[in-house]
Design a protein around this motif. Sequence first.
Motif, PDB file in Angstrom:
ATOM      1  N   THR A  94      -1.049 -15.728  -5.965  1.00 56.03           N
ATOM      2  CA  THR A  94       0.033 -15.549  -5.287  1.00 56.03           C
ATOM      3  C   THR A  94      -0.841 -14.771  -3.911  1.00 56.03           C
ATOM      4  O   THR A  94      -1.629 -14.671  -3.731  1.00 56.03           O
ATOM      5  N   ASP A 135      -3.710 -25.018  -5.346  1.00 59.64           N
ATOM      6  CA  ASP A 135      -3.410 -26.045  -4.598  1.00 59.64           C
ATOM      7  C   ASP A 135      -3.525 -26.616  -3.197  1.00 59.64           C
ATOM      8  O   ASP A 135      -5.004 -25.445  -2.997  1.00 59.64           O
ATOM      9  N   ALA A 150       9.990 -13.935  -9.796  1.00 63.03           N
ATOM     10  CA  ALA A 150       9.715 -14.140  -9.012  1.00 63.03           C
ATOM     11  C   ALA A 150      10.372 -13.512  -7.636  1.00 63.03           C
ATOM     12  O   ALA A 150      10.823 -12.471  -7.428  1.00 63.03           O
ATOM     13  N   ASN A 176       4.634 -16.429  -2.774  1.00 57.45           N
ATOM     14  CA  ASN A 176       4.251 -17.938  -2.970  1.00 57.45           C
ATOM     15  C   ASN A 176       2.754 -18.046  -4.497  1.00 57.45           C
ATOM     16  O   ASN A 176       1.986 -17.639  -4.258  1.00 57.45           O
ATOM     17  N   VAL A 177       3.325 -18.842  -5.642  1.00 58.50           N
ATOM     18  CA  VAL A 177       2.848 -18.874  -6.273  1.00 58.50           C
ATOM     19  C   VAL A 177       1.706 -19.968  -5.414  1.00 58.50           C
ATOM     20  O   VAL A 177       1.853 -21.269  -5.415  1.00 58.50           O
ATOM     21  N   ILE A 178      -0.087 -19.937  -5.636  1.00 56.97           N
ATOM     22  CA  ILE A 178      -0.585 -20.973  -5.022  1.00 56.97           C
ATOM     23  C   ILE A 178      -1.241 -21.380  -6.130  1.00 56.97           C
ATOM     24  O   ILE A 178      -2.514 -22.385  -5.833  1.00 56.97           O
ATOM     25  N   HIS A 200      -3.801 -21.130 -10.407  1.00 53.89           N
ATOM     26  CA  HIS A 200      -3.410 -19.960 -11.535  1.00 53.89           C
ATOM     27  C   HIS A 200      -4.804 -20.425 -11.970  1.00 53.89           C
ATOM     28  O   HIS A 200      -5.463 -21.213 -12.230  1.00 53.89           O
ATOM     29  N   ARG A 249       6.154 -15.064 -11.894  1.00 54.46           N
ATOM     30  CA  ARG A 249       4.728 -14.905 -11.586  1.00 54.46           C
ATOM     31  C   ARG A 249       4.161 -14.512 -12.687  1.00 54.46           C
ATOM     32  O   ARG A 249       4.402 -13.506 -13.315  1.00 54.46           O
ATOM     33  N   GLY A 257       7.639 -20.815   0.238  1.00 57.47           N
ATOM     34  CA  GLY A 257       6.737 -22.284  -0.876  1.00 57.47           C
ATOM     35  C   GLY A 257       6.397 -21.493  -2.323  1.00 57.47           C
ATOM     36  O   GLY A 257       6.117 -21.114  -2.350  1.00 57.47           O
ATOM     37  N   ASN A 258       7.250 -22.557  -3.001  1.00 60.54           N
ATOM     38  CA  ASN A 258       6.745 -22.038  -4.831  1.00 60.54           C
ATOM     39  C   ASN A 258       7.190 -20.515  -4.689  1.00 60.54           C
ATOM     40  O   ASN A 258       6.085 -20.476  -5.695  1.00 60.54           O
ATOM     41  N   CYS A 259       8.312 -20.191  -4.308  1.00 60.37           N
ATOM     42  CA  CYS A 259       8.448 -18.594  -4.860  1.00 60.37           C
ATOM     43  C   CYS A 259       8.864 -18.147  -6.117  1.00 60.37           C
ATOM     44  O   CYS A 259      10.224 -18.618  -6.389  1.00 60.37           O
ATOM     45  N   ILE A 260       8.092 -18.681  -7.869  1.00 56.64           N
ATOM     46  CA  ILE A 260       8.165 -18.852  -8.854  1.00 56.64           C
ATOM     47  C   ILE A 260       8.079 -17.772  -9.531  1.00 56.64           C
ATOM     48  O   ILE A 260       7.637 -16.697  -8.589  1.00 56.64           O
TER      49      ILE A 260
END
Length: 348
Positions: free
Chosen positions: A294, A243, A316, A321-323, A325, A288, A283-286
């Motif tokens: 992350t 990101d 999750a 946060n997933v930042i 990939h 993994r 944020g964007n805690c989806i």
Amino acid sequence: MLNSLGFSVYLSTFQEQWPTLLRWSGTGAPVFLSLHIGEEFHADYCYQAESVCSLLAEHGFRIIADVSTKTLEMFGEPDLIRLALRLHVWALRIDYGFSKEEIGAMAEKMPIVLNASTTDHDDALEITRRGKDVFALHNFYPRPETGLDRELFAQTTASLRAAGLKVQCFIPGDTQKRGPIFEGLPTLEEHRNVLPSAAFADLALRCGIEDIFLADPGISQKEQERIARLCREGVISVPAELDAQYAYLYDQVFTCRVDSPKWLVRFMESRTYACPGTTVVPGNCIARERGAITMDNAGYGRYSGEIQMIRSPLKADDRVNVIGHVPENAQLLMDCIAGGRKFALVRP
């Protein structure tokens, strides 16, 4: 320091390959050249082969010539040793048409490369007793689904090493693929659609392979540089899509914590590189998925700012946060990052 990448040279594509080869000239890199590909034969074949071999030798490459009885017929030579001298060949890779006794006699005079797929342990042991420099090179596999599985590769390699051989193999390219199928030329089937640097790191670091050849004619300069960095500095370059606000993480050299579990890579220096004085807001805690990058957020207290690379899927977590990939064709690189290994996130 790892050995540098070796190349496969084809007479039909040599002009396109030469600029890439020039970047590696003088390094002593090995070059694999088949001298019995029927579709390349033409009226000036022998002259072209001599010219190419002379140029490669002049620029410091070690030529490994793939030969058979058909090769002797084409060049009109009585034996392979004389042909090797004529073509400045460093080693002969014997494909077919010669007995174990004949190969052993040649091994007494020059380096010999055996076909790893067709040489059994006892034959390999007998030949290595007669020669100082004897290697075994696995085949490459143009047709999808026919490459070696990891278990068979490991068994064959272990048997050949027990006979005293150093084992060599191939990885696919990422630009110009060789016909007629144009779907890569790997030794291991699972390498067919991965980046060359990922296949190289897998073979070098996880399998301990000494000599690795690019089988396809083409490889991008970006991938060459990643392989060269691994050989020279021991740093694995991991392509990653981050990101925008985390772009500062690109090209930083990290160390994998020695206590990282098998399902993730812990970035030892991650909190040191975190932006000082900032709070990592959730944020964007989806979920993994494999390949996710992350960062622990403020919900993890003093662990906030720690970065991880996910090797096996995890659920999750509101504190993570997933930042970014790692693209699928580069994810094999994550499996090559053992504890203490240096690595860097780079732009794809």
